[in-house]
Design an enzyme around this catalytic site. Structure first.
Site, short mmCIF file in Angstrom:
data_model
loop_
_atom_site.label_atom_id
_atom_site.label_comp_id
_atom_site.label_asym_id
_atom_site.label_seq_id
_atom_site.Cartn_x
_atom_site.Cartn_y
_atom_site.Cartn_z
CG ASP A 77 6.52 11.17 -12.82
OD1 ASP A 77 6.65 11.60 -13.97
OD2 ASP A 77 5.43 10.76 -12.36
CD GLU A 88 13.25 8.65 -5.28
OE1 GLU A 88 12.97 7.47 -5.61
OE2 GLU A 88 12.42 9.42 -4.79
CG ASP A 89 11.72 4.45 -7.55
OD1 ASP A 89 11.77 5.68 -7.33
OD2 ASP A 89 10.72 3.76 -7.27
CE LYS A 118 6.76 -0.58 1.62
NZ LYS A 118 5.34 -1.02 1.57
N GLY A 119 10.83 1.66 -3.56
CA GLY A 119 11.17 1.46 -4.97
C GLY A 119 12.64 1.33 -5.29
CG PHE A 172 2.51 3.83 -14.17
CD1 PHE A 172 2.70 4.98 -13.39
CD2 PHE A 172 2.55 2.59 -13.54
CE1 PHE A 172 2.92 4.89 -12.03
CE2 PHE A 172 2.75 2.50 -12.17
CZ PHE A 172 2.94 3.65 -11.41
CG ASP A 227 4.78 0.54 -6.30
OD1 ASP A 227 5.57 1.49 -6.44
OD2 ASP A 227 3.69 0.65 -5.72
NE ARG A 285 7.16 -1.97 -3.87
CZ ARG A 285 7.08 -0.65 -3.98
NH1 ARG A 285 7.91 -0.01 -4.77
NH2 ARG A 285 6.15 0.03 -3.33
P1 IMP Z 1 7.65 12.49 -8.44
O1 IMP Z 1 7.48 13.03 -7.06
O2 IMP Z 1 6.51 12.87 -9.34
O3 IMP Z 1 8.98 12.81 -9.07
O4 IMP Z 1 7.53 10.94 -8.34
C1 IMP Z 1 8.46 10.17 -7.71
C2 IMP Z 1 7.90 8.85 -7.25
O5 IMP Z 1 6.70 8.48 -7.97
C3 IMP Z 1 8.88 7.74 -7.52
O6 IMP Z 1 9.76 7.57 -6.45
C4 IMP Z 1 7.97 6.56 -7.76
O7 IMP Z 1 7.69 5.93 -6.54
C5 IMP Z 1 6.69 7.13 -8.31
N1 IMP Z 1 6.57 7.00 -9.80
C6 IMP Z 1 6.63 7.98 -10.72
N2 IMP Z 1 6.50 7.51 -11.97
C7 IMP Z 1 6.36 6.17 -11.83
C8 IMP Z 1 6.21 5.10 -12.79
O8 IMP Z 1 6.17 5.25 -14.03
N3 IMP Z 1 6.10 3.85 -12.25
C9 IMP Z 1 6.13 3.61 -10.92
N4 IMP Z 1 6.30 4.57 -9.99
C10 IMP Z 1 6.40 5.84 -10.46
MG MG Z 2 7.23 4.43 -5.40
#
Ligand code: IMP
Ligand code: MG
Length: 178
Positions: free
Chosen positions: A102, A98-99, A42-43, A151, A158, A164
């Site tokens: 990470d 994508e939002d 949803k981000g 974070f 979120d 959000r």
């Molecule tokens: P990844 O798979 O570790 O790259 O993480 C991707 C997903 O983790 C993103 O689409 C977010 O939903 C969530 N995420 C990662 N870091 C944060 C943060 O700092 N705040 C909120 N959501 C996060």
């Molecule tokens: Mg998310």
């Protein structure tokens, strides 16, 4: 809600400026192409909603939901499709929205999955990335801002489904999730 924010790191104005820049670049790059925007729920919804209004060519939108985090601030390491696309993407030029990238785990999974569906091209546009935390070698084609290893919430991002609706992006006070 606002009291839970330690520090605002990206203001509404900064976000708006970056979204306009990205939209302009995407408009140029996709001229004459059959663009399908895939919003990762949803981000990415506020970002997608603002970004498409800065893209001045024909496009269609579709949505996909994947889970990787649950109510935690750390990745579970497991990615699962919760909602798939409504339409096929054969011969389309796909741009994933994508939002934040990470670890890169979610994006790697998405790319591998979508690459099997016969698209003409697949690229990624992320508003944020945490370069420091990248454990998987994936790169987004369009990037907004790099953020520190904290974070962050707001503008779609979120913690436990909340925050959000903040119009800016801020660091969540650690006492909220510890
Ligand atoms: P990844 O798979 O570790 O790259 O993480 C991707 C997903 O983790 C993103 O689409 C977010 O939903 C969530 N995420 C990662 N870091 C944060 C943060 O700092 N705040 C909120 N959501 C996060
Ligand atoms: Mg998310």
């Amino acid at each position: 809600m606002e009291n839970d924010i330690q520090e605002i790191i990206l203001t509404e104005e900064q976000i708006r400026t970056k979204v306009a820049e990205l939209g302009e670049q995407i408009t140029k790059d996709y001229a004459g192409k059959d663009l399908v925007i895939i919003c990762i729920l949803k981000g990415a919804t506020p970002f997608m909603a603002d970004l498409i209004r800065e893209i001045k060519i024909h496009l269609t939108i579709d949505f996909m939901a994947v889970s990787s985090y649950g109510a935690s601030t750390k990745s579970s390491g497991v990615v699962k499709i919760i909602k798939d696309l409504d339409s096929g993407i054969e011969n389309k030029d796909v741009l994933i929205i994508e939002d934040i990238v990470d670890s890169g785990l979610t994006l790697k999974y998405l790319l591998e999955n979508l690459k099997t569906r016969g698209a003409n091209s697949i690229k990624v546009c992320t508003l944020l990335e945490k370069k420091e935390r990248r454990t998987i070698n994936v790169v987004a084609d369009y990037k907004g801002y790099n953020v520190p290893n904290e974070f962050v919430v707001g503008y779609g991002l979120d913690y436990d489904g909340k925050y959000r609706n903040l119009p800016y992006i801020g660091i969540l006070k650690p006492e909220i999730y510890s």
